[in-house]
Design an enzyme around this catalytic site. Structure first.
Site, PDB file in Angstrom:
ATOM      1  N   SER A 210      -3.441  16.099  -2.856  1.00  0.00           N
ATOM      2  CA  SER A 210      -3.232  15.380  -1.598  1.00  0.00           C
ATOM      3  C   SER A 210      -1.857  14.732  -1.508  1.00  0.00           C
ATOM      4  CB  SER A 210      -4.318  14.311  -1.413  1.00  0.00           C
ATOM      5  OG  SER A 210      -4.372  13.440  -2.527  1.00  0.00           O
TER       6      SER A 210
ATOM      7  N   ASP B  79      -3.800   4.099   2.289  1.00  0.00           N
ATOM      8  CA  ASP B  79      -5.251   3.966   2.185  1.00  0.00           C
ATOM      9  C   ASP B  79      -5.549   3.438   0.791  1.00  0.00           C
ATOM     10  OD1 ASP B  79      -5.007   6.196   0.504  1.00  0.00           O
ATOM     11  OD2 ASP B  79      -5.729   7.612   2.013  1.00  0.00           O
TER      12      ASP B  79
ATOM     13  N   HIS C 193      -3.701   6.684  -1.566  1.00  0.00           N
ATOM     14  CA  HIS C 193      -2.389   7.305  -1.379  1.00  0.00           C
ATOM     15  C   HIS C 193      -1.306   6.305  -0.973  1.00  0.00           C
ATOM     16  CE1 HIS C 193      -5.564  10.331  -0.531  1.00  0.00           C
ATOM     17  NE2 HIS C 193      -4.825  11.046  -1.348  1.00  0.00           N
TER      18      HIS C 193
END
Length: 430
Positions: free
Chosen positions: A111, A394, A397
């Site tokens: 990610s 978040d 991340h």
């Protein structure tokens, strides 16, 4: 307004001011320019070209112009002194500032790298909804942050005009400049993150790259031409975090923590990683940058799940064992594989220093409202307005601010320990 007005008292760009006064893509370009914090000398620029780059062609024309001004009777250079257009073209291609430093850039990872490959997969691991992308030119594209991620910054630092497209949507000639294969939840091990739903593991990303290579060979007309082309490109690999967060440290789903000690698990991962990187080499990759893992025990989701308020030392210690094996892995691959140029980017070193110098004031609180079960932003929620002051967007991340600082230092190292045996800038120039 002068350039100095766009720089704050700590020597960093005033993001909000730049984004206010410049078009989005121009602002993005400005914000990727590194402002030295340790007193480097200025560089000479060629004032007779808008880009600031010198070329022999322009030098020649300037000399002719000066000669004419000094001797008006001489209206043209002497017979036989002209240089063929093909030679000028070759000089221009090599010397024009702003041309990409490599012909193409391929990114692999999880990610941290994903820019849209998970958007249409049946998975929890996706970020193609607001408030993700609130500061990105195209909005919510699937990047797990408020703006650009590491591959975006690396592409800009390399001189590419556009961001590298995700494999999911890359079509036609797009692939010639590179492809991003990153997938949220991806790991070195195929089973990693299975509880999240579909994801594209590193093995699957390599398979996708194989398909891309076949298409590039067709576009080049021959495998030999394509192989030569691909050997000049840059490849980055940002993977391994999920093999800990969504595997080893989730005993309710995986047996690995009961099967292996942290030392044994790191060794198992490195062995598999080594074989995968050899596959990438066999596809024609030669300039390959491996990113070490960050301090996973310090991300908000991990701290919260531990019930504490500080970094989880056991997680950081396990991850460090893996990181410590990456430098020897680089040495082994460079010695075993002819023409291979692997480098290791030491995340621990790159992230060293005082983060408040970046303007960051919040280190363990996410900027957006998060779903406690996933650590991701809640759909449609309103994020913090002072995003440049947050380390995390978040609960997992980092923000664009962190990615930017990290990418710049990975590209142009500050300490000898940041990169081994060289940084990305020097790798690209080989």
């Amino acid at each position: 307004m002068t350039a100095a007005d766009l720089i704050d008292s700590t020597g960093h760009w005033r993001d909000s001011l730049i984004k206010l006064f410049f078009p989005t893509m121009v602002a993005c370009k400005i914000l990727t320019i590194y402002i030295p914090q340790h007193g480097r000398e200025d560089h000479m620029i060629w004032e007779f070209k808008r880009s600031g780059a010198y070329s022999v062609k322009l030098g020649y024309h300037l000399a002719v112009t000066v000669r004419r001004s000094q001797n008006p009777s001489s209206s043209s250079p002497s017979q036989g002194s002209t240089i063929p257009h093909s030679v000028w073209k070759r000089f221009d291609m090599q010397l024009v500032l702003g041309a990409p430093q490599v012909p193409c850039y391929f990114s692999f990872g999880d990610s941290i790298a994903d820019n849209g490959n998970n958007n249409n997969l049946p998975t929890i691991a996706k970020a193609n909804y607001p408030p993700y992308g609130i500061d990105f030119p195209d909005g919510s594209t699937g990047r797990y942050t408020n703006g650009r991620n590491i591959p975006d910054f690396i592409a800009q630092l390399l001189g590419f005009d556009n961001f590298i497209p995700p494999y999911a949507t890359a079509r036609g000639q797009d692939i010639i400049k590179g492809v991003n294969y990153g997938s949220g939840g991806a790991g070195i091990r195929d089973e990693t993150s299975f509880q999240l739903g579909a994801r594209i593991s590193f093995n699957q990303q390599l398979q996708n790259h194989g398909r891309t290579i076949s298409r590039i060979s067709l576009l080049h007309g021959s495998p030999t031409s394509a192989k030569d082309y691909l050997s000049k490109c840059l490849y980055t690999v940002l993977i391994g975090s999920n093999d800990y967060l969504n595997n080893y440290f989730l005993p309710q789903f995986y047996l690995t923590s009961r099967t292996y000690t942290p030392d044994q698990y790191a060794e198992v991962l490195i062995r598999q990683f080594s074989q995968q990187l050899k596959t990438l080499y066999n596809y024609g990759a030669r300039k390959i940058a491996l990113f070490g893992l960050g301090a996973l025990g310090c991300i908000p989701a991990v701290i919260d799940s531990s019930g504490g308020t500080t970094c989880v030392d056991s997680v950081n210690a396990a991850v460090q064992i893996f990181n410590d094996r990456l430098k020897p892995l680089v040495d082994d691959l460079n010695s075993q594989l002819v023409g291979a140029k692997f480098i290791y980017l030491n995340t621990s070193s790159i992230q060293s220093g005082d983060p408040t110098s970046l303007g960051i004031q919040f280190f363990t609180e996410p900027c957006c409202q998060v779903d406690s079960s996933t650590g991701l932003c809640i759909l449609g929620s309103t994020p913090c307005s002072n995003r440049t002051q947050y380390a995390f967007y978040d609960a997992i991340h980092p923000t664009e601010t962190v990615y930017q600082a990290y990418s710049i230092r990975a590209f142009d190292s500050v300490l000898p320990s940041d990169a081994y045996p060289m940084d990305i800038r020097h790798l690209a120039q080989l």
